[in-house]
Design a protein around this motif. Structure first.
Motif, mmCIF file in Angstrom:
data_model
loop_
_atom_site.group_PDB
_atom_site.id
_atom_site.type_symbol
_atom_site.label_atom_id
_atom_site.label_comp_id
_atom_site.label_asym_id
_atom_site.label_seq_id
_atom_site.Cartn_x
_atom_site.Cartn_y
_atom_site.Cartn_z
ATOM 1 N N GLY A 103 26.808 49.993 53.401
ATOM 2 C CA GLY A 103 27.374 51.143 54.091
ATOM 3 C C GLY A 103 28.340 50.800 55.194
ATOM 4 O O GLY A 103 28.860 51.704 55.866
ATOM 5 N N GLU A 104 28.608 49.515 55.408
ATOM 6 C CA GLU A 104 29.536 49.110 56.460
ATOM 7 C C GLU A 104 30.972 49.145 55.944
ATOM 8 O O GLU A 104 31.236 48.917 54.763
ATOM 9 C CB GLU A 104 29.190 47.709 56.956
ATOM 10 N N SER A 105 31.887 49.409 56.849
ATOM 11 C CA SER A 105 33.302 49.486 56.478
ATOM 12 C C SER A 105 33.842 48.102 56.127
ATOM 13 O O SER A 105 33.334 47.076 56.591
ATOM 14 C CB SER A 105 34.113 50.082 57.632
ATOM 15 N N ILE A 106 34.869 48.097 55.294
ATOM 16 C CA ILE A 106 35.528 46.838 54.946
ATOM 17 C C ILE A 106 36.224 46.299 56.186
ATOM 18 O O ILE A 106 36.910 47.044 56.891
ATOM 19 C CB ILE A 106 36.542 47.066 53.808
ATOM 20 N N PRO A 107 36.061 45.010 56.500
ATOM 21 C CA PRO A 107 36.686 44.450 57.708
ATOM 22 C C PRO A 107 38.194 44.680 57.725
ATOM 23 O O PRO A 107 38.868 44.611 56.691
ATOM 24 C CB PRO A 107 36.342 42.961 57.620
ATOM 25 N N ALA A 108 38.714 44.945 58.914
ATOM 26 C CA ALA A 108 40.147 45.196 59.053
ATOM 27 C C ALA A 108 40.968 43.987 58.625
ATOM 28 O O ALA A 108 42.087 44.132 58.115
ATOM 29 C CB ALA A 108 40.465 45.571 60.498
ATOM 30 N N ALA A 109 40.418 42.778 58.811
ATOM 31 C CA ALA A 109 41.148 41.571 58.416
ATOM 32 C C ALA A 109 41.356 41.523 56.910
ATOM 33 O O ALA A 109 42.404 41.082 56.430
ATOM 34 C CB ALA A 109 40.389 40.330 58.889
ATOM 35 N N VAL A 110 40.367 41.989 56.147
ATOM 36 C CA VAL A 110 40.508 42.028 54.690
ATOM 37 C C VAL A 110 41.569 43.050 54.296
ATOM 38 O O VAL A 110 42.393 42.811 53.400
ATOM 39 C CB VAL A 110 39.160 42.366 54.029
ATOM 40 N N VAL A 111 41.548 44.189 54.966
ATOM 41 C CA VAL A 111 42.543 45.233 54.692
ATOM 42 C C VAL A 111 43.948 44.720 54.982
ATOM 43 O O VAL A 111 44.897 45.022 54.254
ATOM 44 C CB VAL A 111 42.239 46.489 55.528
ATOM 45 N N LEU A 112 44.095 43.923 56.040
ATOM 46 C CA LEU A 112 45.405 43.359 56.376
ATOM 47 C C LEU A 112 45.798 42.250 55.413
ATOM 48 O O LEU A 112 46.982 42.107 55.066
ATOM 49 C CB LEU A 112 45.375 42.815 57.806
ATOM 50 N N LEU A 113 44.827 41.475 54.959
ATOM 51 C CA LEU A 113 45.116 40.316 54.111
ATOM 52 C C LEU A 113 45.738 40.718 52.778
ATOM 53 O O LEU A 113 46.696 40.089 52.319
ATOM 54 C CB LEU A 113 43.823 39.529 53.870
ATOM 55 N N VAL A 114 45.215 41.752 52.155
ATOM 56 C CA VAL A 114 45.649 42.113 50.801
ATOM 57 C C VAL A 114 47.136 42.472 50.744
ATOM 58 O O VAL A 114 47.903 41.851 49.993
ATOM 59 C CB VAL A 114 44.772 43.251 50.243
ATOM 60 N N PRO A 115 47.618 43.455 51.519
ATOM 61 C CA PRO A 115 49.056 43.780 51.416
ATOM 62 C C PRO A 115 49.955 42.680 51.967
ATOM 63 O O PRO A 115 51.067 42.486 51.460
ATOM 64 C CB PRO A 115 49.182 45.069 52.238
ATOM 65 N N SER A 116 49.499 41.954 52.986
ATOM 66 C CA SER A 116 50.336 40.902 53.569
ATOM 67 C C SER A 116 50.600 39.791 52.562
ATOM 68 O O SER A 116 51.746 39.368 52.368
ATOM 69 C CB SER A 116 49.661 40.328 54.817
ATOM 70 N N ALA A 117 49.537 39.301 51.924
ATOM 71 C CA ALA A 117 49.705 38.240 50.934
ATOM 72 C C ALA A 117 50.507 38.733 49.736
ATOM 73 O O ALA A 117 51.352 38.009 49.198
ATOM 74 C CB ALA A 117 48.331 37.732 50.489
ATOM 75 N N TRP A 118 50.267 39.969 49.330
ATOM 76 C CA TRP A 118 50.985 40.534 48.180
ATOM 77 C C TRP A 118 52.485 40.616 48.458
ATOM 78 O O TRP A 118 53.313 40.212 47.628
ATOM 79 C CB TRP A 118 50.411 41.915 47.872
ATOM 80 N N VAL A 119 52.848 41.123 49.623
ATOM 81 C CA VAL A 119 54.265 41.253 49.979
ATOM 82 C C VAL A 119 54.909 39.880 50.124
ATOM 83 O O VAL A 119 56.055 39.665 49.700
ATOM 84 C CB VAL A 119 54.410 42.073 51.273
ATOM 85 N N ALA A 120 54.197 38.923 50.713
ATOM 86 C CA ALA A 120 54.750 37.576 50.880
ATOM 87 C C ALA A 120 55.054 36.936 49.529
ATOM 88 O O ALA A 120 56.106 36.310 49.348
ATOM 89 C CB ALA A 120 53.772 36.707 51.669
ATOM 90 N N ILE A 121 54.153 37.093 48.574
ATOM 91 C CA ILE A 121 54.363 36.510 47.246
ATOM 92 C C ILE A 121 55.564 37.149 46.556
ATOM 93 O O ILE A 121 56.414 36.460 45.975
ATOM 94 C CB ILE A 121 53.093 36.668 46.393
ATOM 95 N N ASN A 122 55.660 38.465 46.631
ATOM 96 C CA ASN A 122 56.768 39.148 45.962
ATOM 97 C C ASN A 122 58.109 38.843 46.621
ATOM 98 O O ASN A 122 59.121 38.662 45.935
ATOM 99 C CB ASN A 122 56.514 40.656 45.957
ATOM 100 N N ALA A 123 58.133 38.777 47.946
ATOM 101 C CA ALA A 123 59.372 38.428 48.634
ATOM 102 C C ALA A 123 59.780 36.994 48.314
ATOM 103 O O ALA A 123 60.969 36.697 48.136
ATOM 104 C CB ALA A 123 59.199 38.609 50.141
ATOM 105 N N GLY A 124 58.804 36.106 48.217
ATOM 106 C CA GLY A 124 59.111 34.731 47.829
ATOM 107 C C GLY A 124 59.673 34.650 46.424
ATOM 108 O O GLY A 124 60.565 33.834 46.146
ATOM 109 N N PHE A 125 59.178 35.495 45.529
ATOM 110 C CA PHE A 125 59.708 35.528 44.163
ATOM 111 C C PHE A 125 61.180 35.942 44.161
ATOM 112 O O PHE A 125 62.002 35.352 43.447
ATOM 113 C CB PHE A 125 58.888 36.493 43.315
ATOM 114 N N VAL A 126 61.518 36.960 44.953
ATOM 115 C CA VAL A 126 62.916 37.404 45.021
ATOM 116 C C VAL A 126 63.802 36.290 45.561
ATOM 117 O O VAL A 126 64.913 36.056 45.061
ATOM 118 C CB VAL A 126 63.028 38.671 45.894
ATOM 119 N N ARG A 127 63.324 35.579 46.572
ATOM 120 C CA ARG A 127 64.105 34.475 47.128
ATOM 121 C C ARG A 127 64.302 33.362 46.096
ATOM 122 O O ARG A 127 65.397 32.788 45.979
ATOM 123 C CB ARG A 127 63.396 33.920 48.362
#
Length: 306
Positions: A61-85
């Motif tokens: 019943g505990e909320s998902i840690p904010a660090a996990v919430v931040l990790l998912v989109p940050s890593a996803w965007v970094a990978i996709n931006a690296g692909f474009v580069r």
């Protein structure tokens, strides 16, 4: 639970938006409308993923840690931006050698923005990992008396792997030839299914199709031990970019093998150590015989020429 359903839906929307947005972004004749439309879909999907995770709870019943919430989109965007580069770097390399120029007119601007976005994503990923305590736990583990040497050799192997990959990318970008769409499909097929005579018939007769734009570079370089020795003695490995790449890959291969072998001997069982030692001895003998045979052949060729 409702948040899981929402997470699945928004994740699918994110993937759809990402694929279409990047396709519109790197098109040779880009459409501003397509870019903005799919950028909006992509953004809605990412925001929805973050919102769903913020609303989610675990089994207790505990909320998902904010660090996990931040990790998912940050890593996803970094990978996709690296692909474009990376796409831009391959296209620029092909264009510089007179190959197909299918980069969009604003490719230089896109490359700069992609680099900055990738760095931002990596920075936020590092912040998220720090919030999860991953670096702290890793440091605490490797600094324990019984783990220091093992951590050092594993780090050596990882550094060697990174140097080997970086050197391979430099070879491809510097002297690689442009791959066709069919060659890329065949490479993917053989990577996934194999193509040697020992592979099952169904795999050898299989086909692999990639729908959408593709770009690839394939490069190789061959040097003799004498050339490598001369480059070391003359200092070319410090001045010549080509030899810098060669020695980078050599260091990477040696560090990866030495670090990996040391890790096996430190962490493996006695049986694993004996088997691995036999493999190393066999490889060393074969390498020595190959070097001697090559030198004898070059010596006989030189004598015949005289």
């Amino acid at each position: 639970m409702a948040w899981i359903v929402a997470l699945v839906v928004f994740s699918l929307l994110t993937v759809l938006g990402m694929v279409q947005f990047i396709t519109a972004l790197i098109a040779a004749t880009p459409s501003s409308q397509a870019r903005w439309t799919w950028a909006g879909v992509y953004a809605i999907g990412l925001v929805g993923v973050v919102y769903s995770m913020l609303a989610g709870t675990d089994e207790s019943g505990e909320s998902i840690p904010a660090a996990v919430v931040l990790l998912v989109p940050s890593a996803w965007v970094a990978i996709n931006a690296g692909f474009v580069r990376l796409w831009y770097e391959m296209g620029a390399s092909i264009r510089a050698r007179g190959g197909t120029n299918d980069l969009p007119p604003d490719a230089d601007q896109l490359a700069g923005r992609a680099s900055r976005l990738a760095l931002l994503g990596l920075a936020l990923t590092a912040v998220a990992l720090w919030g999860l305590g991953a670096p702290q736990q890793f440091v605490a583990f490797v600094t324990q008396p019984g783990h220091r040497l093992a951590a050092a050799v594993i780090a050596l192997a990882v550094a060697g792997w990174a140097a080997l990959i970086a050197g391979g990318v430099r070879v491809a970008l510097g002297a690689g030839h442009e791959m066709t769409h069919e060659e890329i499909e065949e490479m993917e097929r053989t990577t996934k299914f194999g193509a040697d005579v020992h592979s099952p018939l169904l795999q050898r007769r299989s086909v692999y199709r990639i729908y959408g734009p593709t770009k690839g570079l394939e490069g190789s370089a061959t040097f003799t031990f004498d050339e490598i020795r001369d480059a070391w003695r003359s200092g070319l490995w410090r001045r010549d970019p080509r030899w810098q790449t060669v020695f980078m890959m050599m260091f990477g291969a040696i560090a990866m093998v030495v670090g990996g072998a040391a890790a096996v001997f430190l962490l493996g069982s006695s049986t694993t150590r004996m088997v691995f030692a036999g493999v190393l001895i066999y490889a060393a003998i074969q390498a020595t015989l190959g070097i001697r045979a090559g030198r004898k052949k070059r010596g006989s060729d030189g004598s015949t020429g005289q």
